[in-house]
Design a protein around this motif. Sequence first.
Motif, short mmCIF file in Angstrom:
data_model
loop_
_atom_site.label_atom_id
_atom_site.label_comp_id
_atom_site.label_asym_id
_atom_site.label_seq_id
_atom_site.Cartn_x
_atom_site.Cartn_y
_atom_site.Cartn_z
N GLN A 121 0.44 -1.34 0.22
CA GLN A 121 0.36 -0.31 -0.05
C GLN A 121 0.95 1.37 0.00
OE1 GLN A 121 -2.81 0.14 3.52
NE2 GLN A 121 -3.66 -1.32 2.17
N ARG A 122 0.20 2.51 -0.92
CA ARG A 122 1.14 3.75 -1.14
C ARG A 122 0.78 4.35 0.72
NH1 ARG A 122 1.11 7.54 -6.35
NH2 ARG A 122 2.97 8.68 -5.98
N GLU A 123 1.59 4.51 1.24
CA GLU A 123 1.48 5.65 2.31
C GLU A 123 1.44 6.90 1.82
OE1 GLU A 123 4.79 4.57 5.36
OE2 GLU A 123 4.01 2.30 5.06
N ARG A 124 1.10 7.50 2.74
CA ARG A 124 1.10 9.23 2.35
C ARG A 124 2.00 9.81 3.82
NH1 ARG A 124 -5.29 9.89 1.65
NH2 ARG A 124 -5.98 9.23 0.05
N ARG A 125 2.91 10.50 3.06
CA ARG A 125 3.66 11.17 3.68
C ARG A 125 3.11 12.15 4.98
NH1 ARG A 125 8.80 12.28 0.66
NH2 ARG A 125 9.84 9.69 0.61
N SER A 126 3.37 12.23 5.85
CA SER A 126 2.37 13.55 6.78
C SER A 126 3.05 14.95 6.69
CB SER A 126 2.62 13.35 8.21
OG SER A 126 3.85 12.49 8.90
N GLY A 127 2.42 15.56 6.57
CA GLY A 127 3.22 16.72 6.46
C GLY A 127 4.83 17.04 7.16
N GLY A 128 4.87 17.60 7.59
CA GLY A 128 6.52 18.08 8.78
C GLY A 128 6.89 19.28 8.86
N GLY A 129 6.96 20.40 9.89
CA GLY A 129 7.45 21.56 9.69
C GLY A 129 6.22 22.53 10.26
N PRO A 130 6.28 23.38 10.55
CA PRO A 130 4.92 24.46 10.67
C PRO A 130 4.27 24.55 9.97
CG PRO A 130 7.10 25.33 11.08
CD PRO A 130 7.29 24.20 9.91
N ARG A 131 3.53 24.83 10.00
CA ARG A 131 2.47 24.97 9.32
C ARG A 131 1.94 26.73 8.59
NH1 ARG A 131 -3.15 21.39 10.89
NH2 ARG A 131 -2.23 19.37 11.09
N PRO A 132 1.29 27.15 7.95
CA PRO A 132 1.47 28.46 7.73
C PRO A 132 0.63 29.31 8.57
CG PRO A 132 1.22 27.16 5.41
CD PRO A 132 1.41 26.43 6.61
N GLY A 133 -0.12 28.84 9.29
CA GLY A 133 -0.57 29.74 10.15
C GLY A 133 0.14 29.55 11.56
N GLY A 145 3.82 33.00 14.64
CA GLY A 145 4.96 33.17 15.17
C GLY A 145 5.64 34.93 14.89
N ALA A 146 5.50 34.59 13.44
CA ALA A 146 5.87 35.89 13.31
C ALA A 146 5.18 37.27 14.28
CB ALA A 146 5.35 36.64 11.86
N VAL A 147 3.86 37.44 14.11
CA VAL A 147 3.33 38.21 15.05
C VAL A 147 4.07 38.75 16.79
CG1 VAL A 147 0.82 38.70 15.29
CG2 VAL A 147 1.17 37.47 13.80
N LEU A 148 4.25 37.67 17.41
CA LEU A 148 4.39 37.30 18.41
C LEU A 148 6.08 37.49 18.30
CD1 LEU A 148 3.43 33.82 20.16
CD2 LEU A 148 2.61 36.27 20.48
N VAL A 149 7.05 37.83 17.68
CA VAL A 149 7.77 37.78 17.52
C VAL A 149 8.14 38.95 17.63
CG1 VAL A 149 10.41 38.32 16.55
CG2 VAL A 149 9.50 36.19 16.43
N ILE A 150 7.28 39.89 16.50
CA ILE A 150 7.29 41.47 16.38
C ILE A 150 6.67 42.28 17.25
CG2 ILE A 150 5.56 42.92 14.50
CD1 ILE A 150 5.99 41.14 12.35
N ALA A 151 5.75 41.76 18.39
CA ALA A 151 4.83 42.43 18.99
C ALA A 151 6.13 41.90 20.40
CB ALA A 151 4.01 40.99 19.98
N VAL A 152 6.59 41.31 20.37
CA VAL A 152 8.17 41.31 21.88
C VAL A 152 8.91 42.28 21.09
CG1 VAL A 152 9.45 40.03 22.23
CG2 VAL A 152 7.69 38.89 22.51
#
Length: 201
Positions: A8-20, A25-32
């Motif tokens: 059976q062909r396995e589907r790779r689970s998506g790695g890394g952060p999602r765009p949301g 994270g970018a908003v938090l860094v900018i706020a800090v």
Amino acid sequence: MQNINLYQRERRSGGGPRPGQMLLGAVLVIAVLAIHGAWQGWQLHTAGQAAMRAEQQAAQSETRLDVVKADFREPTLDPQLPLQLAEREAENRELQRLADHLKTLDAQRSSGFSALLQGLADRHPPQGLWLTKIRLQAGGDEMALLGLTQDQELLPLYLQSLGQSSAFSGRAFARFEIQRDDSDLLQFRLSSQAVTEQNDE
């Protein structure tokens, strides 16, 4: 025969952060960073105000110093001061000598009187002669004895008795007076100073 496909062909689970998540994270860094920048800006503003106040205080202090310097007059020595000081020192020395002299006289008076009075008490006048007044001055250096006697021959005996006392040793009476009163008694006066004294009687 039936074939079973076990692959059976396995589907790779998506790695890394999602765009949301990345956006959050970018908003938090900018706020800090914004908060940190605001904090730094406030500290700089406070430091600037403190520096300005310090400069104003320094300027005011320099102004007051200039006013004090302008009003300052360097004191000058009064040329009469050394002379006045010398006069005061001379007066103080004179007062000290007077105080020492008075102390000496007081000591002489205290010691001299007691010794002479003790000598008079030890050499009681003989029967028929008595003293009516005793005058001691100058610490006992000046002495006058006034009295009455029934017989003038008792006076030499009394003087001889006084001469045997250590308190009267070496004392010479420079004045001797005797006269008869209305009661047929002889009034005598013996003095160690040949000076007329008032109010002896």
